[in-house]
Scaffold this active site. Structure first.
Site, PDB file in Angstrom:
ATOM      1  CG  HIS A  17      24.304  39.512  21.879  1.00 50.46           C
ATOM      2  ND1 HIS A  17      24.060  40.726  22.727  1.00 50.46           N
ATOM      3  CD2 HIS A  17      25.642  38.956  22.050  1.00 50.46           C
ATOM      4  CE1 HIS A  17      25.444  40.684  22.594  1.00 50.46           C
ATOM      5  NE2 HIS A  17      26.423  40.142  22.427  1.00 50.46           N
TER       6      HIS A  17
ATOM      7  CD  GLN B  43      24.954  47.332  24.077  1.00 48.99           C
ATOM      8  OE1 GLN B  43      24.288  47.343  23.076  1.00 48.99           O
ATOM      9  NE2 GLN B  43      25.416  47.481  25.224  1.00 48.99           N
TER      10      GLN B  43
ATOM     11  CG  HIS C 287      38.225  39.397  21.773  1.00 48.02           C
ATOM     12  ND1 HIS C 287      38.383  38.915  22.650  1.00 48.02           N
ATOM     13  CD2 HIS C 287      37.863  39.165  21.106  1.00 48.02           C
ATOM     14  CE1 HIS C 287      37.695  37.332  22.774  1.00 48.02           C
ATOM     15  NE2 HIS C 287      37.865  37.724  20.941  1.00 48.02           N
TER      16      HIS C 287
END
Length: 460
Positions: free
Chosen positions: A348, A333, A19
């Site tokens: 995911h 990433q 978040h």
């Protein structure tokens, strides 16, 4: 501008990495327009991370759980339902302190939408902006649950305007119509976001208009909605924010393994990148099936397995596959997705990872676990057509042979060319959206105008 000073935006995210990163990137975008931005962080997270927020100011405040953070609370619900007076007083104090130092707030950005925060905004004379970090499609489902139009548990297919046909297994929270409870507090927290939404002045979404145009055009929400995504560092998109190549906030320490050097030695589009994010915890059986599937593909791979999950790997897996695979405990990433050697992203389908895959044009294999992930995977395969979703069998996990089938379908199969073409098209749209005159760029400018060129001060 207010009183001749720079407009000041306060950002109040949910204290979790997934978040904080998007709202922090939004703050950087605002700062690039010559606004003051302050992210309100908890003491626990500030003490647990080495943040490099760039142009965004960080202010720490106690959430009542300084030693252990949100995980020290009895439950997620208990954390977010903690006494309003205590939380509100601390934030009002911070706002007044900033005001006394010549940094009066103009807008308060919130994620999620607690009533006490809305009250703080009202008492302090600030605008309040609800900042949603999940896709519009997912929050549409939560909205219908809140309004009583969808009853849970869901047993029948769902058909709603602007959404593709949805089976119970496609719905957010947990699969099988909210039946397998991973976190019993999650559904009420997500649904109850809509309880206070009418008190906000505006909504910001970490999405792209072009990705969800039908839903955004048909929104029945009682407030303006601004799509401001993708909230990915500018280096990977429009490159208009100097030195913005990383989020600047990380709860995990990247592995020191020279994985980028290893990638440099591989052919273009030849490597499988596997990561299930910062929260998902695979069962030992599922971990074993992923391992066997990777071996069966006979392709090079990088697999992110957090330190807490390493014991679930098959014995000697890392050593026996060292000639063509790397296991790392954490990595950057974006660097991996942007590398020319990466040909497939096994994910995911958390929304941040999905948006990164879309923004960087990498074909995906969705292996969703819970929360919004099943619905995101549905969109990856059936709506945006940038990948496939792995099917589950028996014990509700993906078998190795299914994993192999999906990877081969995305990288070498009959649909692989079309998937890569679609991924490249969405990648361009994502970059265009935040470039000068793009849909998200326009929304950000509209947000600034509404928050800062008004006699009322605002809180995001």
């Amino acid at each position: 501008m207010l009183n001749g000073n720079k407009c000041h935006i306060l950002l109040l995210p949910c204290p979790a990495q997934g978040h904080i990163n998007p709202i922090l990137q939004f703050g950087k975008r605002l700062a690039s327009h010559n606004l003051l931005t302050t992210l309100v962080n908890t003491r626990f997270l500030s003490n647990s991370t080495k943040s490099e927020p760039g142009p965004v100011n960080i202010q720490c405040i106690s959430d009542g759980f300084d030693p252990g953070g949100m995980n020290a609370a009895p439950s997620r619900r208990a954390y977010f339902d903690r006494p309003q007076s205590r939380s509100g007083q601390k934030h009002v104090g911070l706002i007044e302190s900033l005001r006394s130092r010549g940094r009066p707030g103009a807008c308060f950005g919130l994620r999620p939408v607690p009533l006490w925060a809305m009250n703080v905004a009202e008492r302090s004379g600030l605008r309040s902006v609800a900042f949603f970090t999940q896709p519009c499609a997912v929050d549409t489902i939560y909205r219908h649950v809140w309004e009583g139009r969808i009853k849970v548990p869901v047993a029948e297919p769902v058909r709603l305007p602007g959404l593709p046909p949805l089976e119970p297994s496609d719905l957010p929270c947990v699969r099988n119509g909210f039946g397998r409870v991973v976190n019993p507090d999650l559904l009420p927290l997500r649904v109850n976001q809509h309880k206070n939404l009418d008190k906000a002045d505006m909504m910001g979404r970490n999405s792209i208009y072009e990705l969800e145009a039908d839903l955004l055009d048909g929104s029945r929400l009682p407030l303006p909605v601004k799509s401001i995504g993708p909230t990915v560092p500018s280096t990977y998109l429009d490159n208009r924010i100097p030195s913005d190549s990383h989020y600047g906030f990380n709860l995990y320490t990247p592995d020191t393994t020279p994985y980028l050097d290893w990638l440099d030695s591989k052919a273009p589009n030849s490597v499988i990148y596997v990561s299930f994010g910062s929260l998902s915890s695979l069962s030992p059986d599922q971990t074993n099936e992923i391992a066997s599937g990777l071996i069966a593909t006979n392709k090079s791979f990088i697999w992110v397995v957090r330190t807490s999950e390493l014991a679930k790997l098959p014995a000697n897996f890392t050593q026996e596959n060292a000639s063509r695979g790397l296991v790392v405990t954490w990595c950057d990433q974006l660097d991996l997705l942007a590398h020319v050697a990466t040909g497939c992203f096994v994910t995911h389908c958390g929304w941040n990872s999905t948006m990164e895959g879309v923004a960087l044009g990498v074909p995906m294999v969705g292996v969703p676990q819970w929360s919004d992930q099943p619905m995101n995977a549905k969109y990856v395969e059936d709506v945006w057509k940038v990948g496939v979703r792995a099917k589950t069998y028996g014990k509700d996990f993906v078998r190795g042979e299914e994993f192999k089938r999906c990877v081969e379908e995305v990288m070498d199969g009959e649909r692989s060319g079309k998937i890569r073409e679609n991924a490249a098209r969405w990648c361009k749209l994502a970059k265009d959206s935040v470039s000068e005159g793009g849909s998200s760029d326009k929304c950000i400018k509209e947000f600034i105008h509404q928050c800062c060129n008004d006699s009322k001060i605002s809180l995001v």
